[in-house]
Each structure stands twice: as C-alpha cells, then as structure tokens.
Design an enzyme around this catalytic site. Structure first.
Site, mmCIF file in Angstrom:
data_model
loop_
_atom_site.group_PDB
_atom_site.id
_atom_site.type_symbol
_atom_site.label_atom_id
_atom_site.label_comp_id
_atom_site.label_asym_id
_atom_site.label_seq_id
_atom_site.Cartn_x
_atom_site.Cartn_y
_atom_site.Cartn_z
ATOM 1 N N THR A 16 0.834 -1.206 0.000
ATOM 2 C CA THR A 16 0.000 0.000 0.000
ATOM 3 C C THR A 16 0.871 1.259 0.000
ATOM 4 O O THR A 16 0.737 2.128 -0.876
ATOM 5 C CB THR A 16 -0.904 0.008 1.259
ATOM 6 O OG1 THR A 16 -1.673 -1.189 1.258
ATOM 7 C CG2 THR A 16 -1.830 1.208 1.275
ATOM 8 N N GLU A 131 8.452 10.130 10.065
ATOM 9 C CA GLU A 131 7.203 10.897 10.247
ATOM 10 C C GLU A 131 5.959 10.038 9.989
ATOM 11 O O GLU A 131 4.958 10.142 10.706
ATOM 12 C CB GLU A 131 7.210 12.103 9.292
ATOM 13 C CG GLU A 131 6.009 13.017 9.396
ATOM 14 C CD GLU A 131 5.903 13.690 10.766
ATOM 15 O OE1 GLU A 131 6.803 14.451 11.130
ATOM 16 O OE2 GLU A 131 4.900 13.438 11.469
ATOM 17 N N LYS A 207 2.417 3.964 18.224
ATOM 18 C CA LYS A 207 2.446 5.378 17.832
ATOM 19 C C LYS A 207 2.516 6.286 19.059
ATOM 20 O O LYS A 207 3.229 7.294 19.051
ATOM 21 C CB LYS A 207 1.205 5.702 16.991
ATOM 22 C CG LYS A 207 1.212 4.982 15.646
ATOM 23 C CD LYS A 207 -0.146 5.028 14.982
ATOM 24 C CE LYS A 207 -0.136 4.314 13.649
ATOM 25 N NZ LYS A 207 -1.478 4.150 13.086
HETATM 26 P P1 NAP Z 1 1.933 -4.020 2.788
HETATM 27 O O1 NAP Z 1 0.858 -3.504 1.907
HETATM 28 O O2 NAP Z 1 1.733 -5.314 3.499
HETATM 29 O O3 NAP Z 1 3.276 -4.084 1.902
HETATM 30 C C1 NAP Z 1 4.465 -4.636 2.367
HETATM 31 C C2 NAP Z 1 5.435 -4.713 1.207
HETATM 32 O O4 NAP Z 1 6.699 -5.112 1.717
HETATM 33 C C3 NAP Z 1 5.075 -5.731 0.117
HETATM 34 O O5 NAP Z 1 5.343 -5.211 -1.153
HETATM 35 C C4 NAP Z 1 5.978 -6.916 0.406
HETATM 36 O O6 NAP Z 1 6.396 -7.637 -0.760
HETATM 37 C C5 NAP Z 1 7.198 -6.231 0.989
HETATM 38 N N1 NAP Z 1 7.895 -7.092 1.941
HETATM 39 C C6 NAP Z 1 7.429 -7.595 3.104
HETATM 40 N N2 NAP Z 1 8.373 -8.362 3.691
HETATM 41 C C7 NAP Z 1 9.437 -8.353 2.868
HETATM 42 C C8 NAP Z 1 10.715 -8.963 2.901
HETATM 43 N N3 NAP Z 1 11.056 -9.771 3.905
HETATM 44 N N4 NAP Z 1 11.564 -8.743 1.881
HETATM 45 C C9 NAP Z 1 11.207 -7.943 0.849
HETATM 46 N N5 NAP Z 1 10.009 -7.323 0.749
HETATM 47 C C10 NAP Z 1 9.129 -7.533 1.753
HETATM 48 O O7 NAP Z 1 2.285 -2.956 3.940
HETATM 49 P P2 NAP Z 1 1.906 -1.401 3.982
HETATM 50 O O8 NAP Z 1 0.498 -1.227 4.432
HETATM 51 O O9 NAP Z 1 2.354 -0.747 2.735
HETATM 52 O O10 NAP Z 1 2.797 -0.920 5.214
HETATM 53 C C11 NAP Z 1 4.175 -0.718 5.098
HETATM 54 C C12 NAP Z 1 4.704 -0.023 6.352
HETATM 55 O O11 NAP Z 1 4.066 1.236 6.499
HETATM 56 C C13 NAP Z 1 4.426 -0.763 7.663
HETATM 57 O O12 NAP Z 1 5.475 -0.550 8.560
HETATM 58 C C14 NAP Z 1 3.148 -0.098 8.171
HETATM 59 O O13 NAP Z 1 2.995 -0.216 9.573
HETATM 60 C C15 NAP Z 1 3.435 1.321 7.767
HETATM 61 N N6 NAP Z 1 2.264 2.188 7.612
HETATM 62 C C16 NAP Z 1 1.213 1.771 6.865
HETATM 63 C C17 NAP Z 1 0.131 2.624 6.666
HETATM 64 C C18 NAP Z 1 -1.050 2.227 5.835
HETATM 65 O O14 NAP Z 1 -1.999 3.009 5.748
HETATM 66 N N7 NAP Z 1 -1.050 1.073 5.206
HETATM 67 C C19 NAP Z 1 0.159 3.895 7.265
HETATM 68 C C20 NAP Z 1 1.266 4.296 8.036
HETATM 69 C C21 NAP Z 1 2.318 3.421 8.185
HETATM 70 P P3 NAP Z 1 5.352 -8.484 -1.650
HETATM 71 O O15 NAP Z 1 4.503 -7.456 -2.335
HETATM 72 O O16 NAP Z 1 6.188 -9.250 -2.596
HETATM 73 O O17 NAP Z 1 4.584 -9.334 -0.672
HETATM 74 N N1 HSE Z 2 -3.170 0.317 10.321
HETATM 75 C C1 HSE Z 2 -2.890 1.672 10.590
HETATM 76 C C2 HSE Z 2 -4.168 2.416 10.876
HETATM 77 C C3 HSE Z 2 -2.193 2.291 9.412
HETATM 78 O O1 HSE Z 2 -5.250 1.861 10.690
HETATM 79 O O2 HSE Z 2 -4.099 3.545 11.349
HETATM 80 C C4 HSE Z 2 -1.569 3.597 9.749
HETATM 81 O O3 HSE Z 2 -0.494 3.435 10.604
#
Ligand code: NAP
Ligand code: HSE
Length: 428
Positions: A16, A131, A207
C-alpha cells in the site's frame, strides 16, 4: 558547496505505502530540481515476490535481492516500507552502517528499537526519519521536534489508528457490524497486515510510545504502554454513550505528570463537544498541550496509500535537502531525560461501568456501598432496561484511581446479586 545532480533512492516494499510513494515521487519529477536542487530517482524496489505483476510500477526496478541494494554505492536513501521487525531492522542497520540515510514508516520497529537505530544514525552522520510511523499523513513528529521545541509538553492525546476509528465511526453512525467494517478497512488499505494490531490497540500503542518519547524528551517503548482494544465495545455501549452526549473513541493518552509518564491506549467515552469527538472515519487527530503553546490539534488522514506516502516523501525531500547542504545527521535522539513510567494502578480517570444486577430492593445500595468503601465516588447511575429478574445499570464515576475501581470491580464480581459486569470503559 558541491551538490549532487541526482539523488538515488531504493524503496523496500511495494505494498500500500510503497506503491503510494512510487506514485508521489513520479508525480514530483519536474518539481524535484526546484525542491532539492537535483533529480530524485527510484533506482530499485525490493519485494518478497519479484515475479508478481505490480500495476503502474516499472517492473525492471523490482528485485528480491537486498544485496543488490546495500552494495550499490550510488543509492543515497533507503525508504523502508516492508513493516515488521525483521528483516527491516537488519536492513536499516546495514544501510546506516553503509552511510545510507533511512526513511521509514515502520512504527513497530521505531517503538521498540528507536533508540538503538537513532544512535547508529548519529554515529554514521546519517538521517533517520519516520514521520509516517505516526498518524499517517499528519505532520506530528517534526512539529513536536522542531516547531514545538520551545515547550515543556505535558499532554499528547490522539486518535492514531485509522482502522479502529473507521470501525467505531461506522458502528456509531450507520449501525454497521464490526466484522463487515473491518473487512472494508482492510480493502481500503488502512489495516495492518495482521489487523489484530489495529483492533487490539497495539498499532496505536506503538504510535503513542513514539509520540511520548519525542514530546517528553524521555524514551517510552511499546512495552511501557498499557493497551486495550475495541473488540469488547458493543452497540449497547455506543447507545449509552450517545444518551450521555458522548461518543466512544480509541484514544492514545500520554501525560507527563509529577508521578511519571502516563501512557496508555484504550477506548474512552468522550463528550461530543471535545474536538476529538468529531474526528471520524479513517481520520486521525492529535491533541497536545504545552506550557507555551497551550492547546493545539493536528488533524488529517491517518492511513492509506497517498496520505502515508505524503509523509514518507516529505521525509525523503528533507533528507535530500540535508544531503545537498551537507548537514545530514544534524538531529540525533532527542530523549535527554529519564522519566519513570507511572504504574497503571496510579492513573486517575472517570469510569463507565455497565452491569447486570438482580432487580430487587437494595441492589443499588449494595453496589453503591462497594464503590464507596473503595474510595470510588459516583457521579451518576442510569437504569434503563429491566430484563426478567435482572436490571442493567450504568454507573459513571467521578475522577478516581484505577486501583480503586479495579478493587471495587473485583468485589462486585463475587456478589451473587451481580449477574455480570458487561463492560468498563474510561471516560475522558
Ligand atoms: P503491505 O501492503 O503489506 O506491503 C508490504 C510490502 O513489503 C510488500 O510489497 C511486500 O512484498 C514487501 N515485503 C514484506 N516483507 C518483505 C521482505 N522480507 N523482503 C522484501 N520485501 C518484503 O504494507 P503497507 O500497508 O504498505 O505498510 C508498510 C509499512 O508502512 C508498515 O510498517 C506499516 O505499519 C506502515 N504504515 C502503513 C500505513 C497504511 O496506511 N497502510 C500507514 C502508516 C504506516 P510483496 O509485495 O512481494 O509481498
Ligand atoms: N493500520 C494503521 C491504521 C495504518 O489503521 O491507522 C496507519 O499506521
């Protein structure tokens, strides 16, 4: 001073947030020379499964080989968006040791290993920015570190999990069930890979630990945060809250008090007149109090592809400017105090207690005396439904100590006239 013509970055993760960061950086190509004095190019994207088709992403950049990134001397900034502790911690450690700057959205990692990684960044004169790890797109960490540095902060209270706020808002406004709303939050990309972290309050706890560390200049880690989630909140609690002019929100609360730092995440009834009460859907907000600024509130999208990418790319641009101005690593860990964490039993709050008791003369008096004997003063008692031989009552207490309410509840649970304590929720 010599400036680079191109700054190269590698993105670890194309989920994402990784996809959002890719889009935002592509979208800014023409602006970059003006913003940072050079081009900014994504030269590699690390994923788990390099064979997966990823719409809109240049497949030639995708790799599953970390060594091709860490060994590439031209890569200046690593953007870690994989999530979880390992291998993210190892990759960030290797990157900093190699003199590469790091931007991450990984609250799990920063809330547990922030100090160690910030110290390593300082040793290597590198930037380590995070951030996006708190409240998605809302700028809160840099304001706390920079714009509000002239304050002694005493309180940081926030709605910092988009998924649970989305669920509670839908349950409150539309009467939609928990499971259905969680599924929708997952489809919209708000929820963590394992949504237990969202609904059990763990994501918010991480957080709050990060915000408290920065706000109070004293290290608070994930383990220090008392945590309860929203899985026990029912439609009945929401309806009682409504009758009392309140809504139920999952709040992260951090207070710097004379007895130490209070740091906790749990649902709370909050009066509809409070600005946090009108923060709905996946929106987040952080309410702060400092001795100079007084009250201030930060509001915006706390999760999702582009809002989170906004915060990540903001950090990347800041780091790129520091590279161009030869001033990376200028802000190290800001935790220069060592304030103890206040035990949860010592915190003070008002409480909502919903319980089912025998519907007979003297029941209320018996319950009131248990509270009274344990130093719990009652503000109000509401009795609504009589079902068979039991009546449901809701007790709202005055401000009391957590240990006194817990002692009262332990006694009430042993009393034959109490069929069940259905829920206990703190009141803001
Ligand atoms: P996600 O959709 O699950 O994506 C994770 C990505 O990382 C995927 O592309 C995955 O590869 C790759 N990955 C995971 N493990 C790996 C490894 N061992 N080696 C290489 N690549 C790997 O996660 P996300 O929602 O984008 O979140 C990413 C980070 O941002 C997290 O720390 C989350 O807490 C933080 N965050 C998320 C949000 C949100 O709204 N989603 C908001 C703030 C912060 P594949 O595609 O090949 O599986
Ligand atoms: N899973 C988290 C949320 C993403 O729902 O707020 C942002 O860190």
């Amino acid at each position: 001073m010599e400036k680079k013509e191109t700054i190269q970055v590698a993105v670890l993760g194309a989920g994402t947030v990784g996809t959002g960061v890719y889009k935002v950086i592509q979208n800014l190509q023409e602006d970059m020379p003006h913003k940072i004095g050079s081009n900014l190019v994504i030269s590699k994207i690390l994923v788990r499964d390099a064979s997966k088709k990823r719409e809109g992403i240049d497949q030639t950049l995708v790799t599953d080989q970390w060594n091709t990134i860490i060994e590439d001397e031209n890569i200046d900034i690593i953007i870690e968006l994989m999530g979880g502790i390992e291998p993210a911690k190892t990759y960030i450690t290797e990157a900093l040791k190699a003199g590469k700057h790091v931007v991450t959205a990984n609250k799990d990692l920063i809330a547990e290993h922030g100090k160690e990684l910030l110290d390593l960044a300082e040793e290597n004169s590198c930037d380590l920015m995070f951030e996006a790890s708190v409240a998605g797109g809302i700028p809160i960490l840099r304001p706390l570190k920079h714009c509000l540095a002239g304050n002694h902060m005493t309180e940081v209270v926030g709605i910092v999990n988009g998924t649970t706020n989305f669920i509670l808002s839908k349950m409150t406004d539309e009467g939609v069930g928990f499971d259905e709303t969680l599924k929708l939050a997952q489809d919209l990309g708000y929820a963590e890979a394992d949504p237990t972290a969202d609904v059990e309050g763990l994501d918010a706890a991480r957080k709050v630990a990060i915000m408290a560390s920065i706000a109070f200049n004293s290290r608070v880690t994930f383990d220090d945060v008392y945590t309860e989630g929203i899985t026990e909140i029912t439609e009945r609690d929401i309806a009682y809250a409504e009758d009392m002019g309140c809504v139920i929100k999952l709040l992260g609360v951090a207070k710097n008090t004379a007895g130490g730092i209070e740091v906790r995440v749990h649902p709370m009834l909050i009066n509809k007149r409070h600005p946090l009460a009108s923060v709905n859907d996946s929106f987040n907000a952080v309410f702060i109090h400092g001795d100079a600024i007084d009250d201030a509130m930060f509001y915006g999208r706390g999760a999702g592809e582009l809002p989170t990418a906004s915060a990540v790319v903001g950090d990347v641009i800041e780091t790129a400017r520091n590279i161009q101005n030869h001033c990376t690593g200028k802000i190290a860990c800001t935790c220069y105090k060592n304030i103890p964490i206040k035990p949860m039993e010592e915190i003070e709050s008002c409480y909502y207690v919903r319980l089912r008791v025998e519907d007979r003369a003297g029941s209320l008096a018996s319950i009131a005396s248990v509270f009274g004997n344990n130093h719990v003063s009652i503000e109000k008692i509401v009795q609504k439904n009589k079902r068979e031989e039991f009546a449901e009552i809701v007790v709202i207490t005055d401000l009391v100590k957590e240990k006194d309410i817990m002692n009262s509840l332990a006694i009430l649970r042993t009393m034959p006239l109490v069929e069940k304590i259905s829920n206990v929720i703190r009141v803001y």
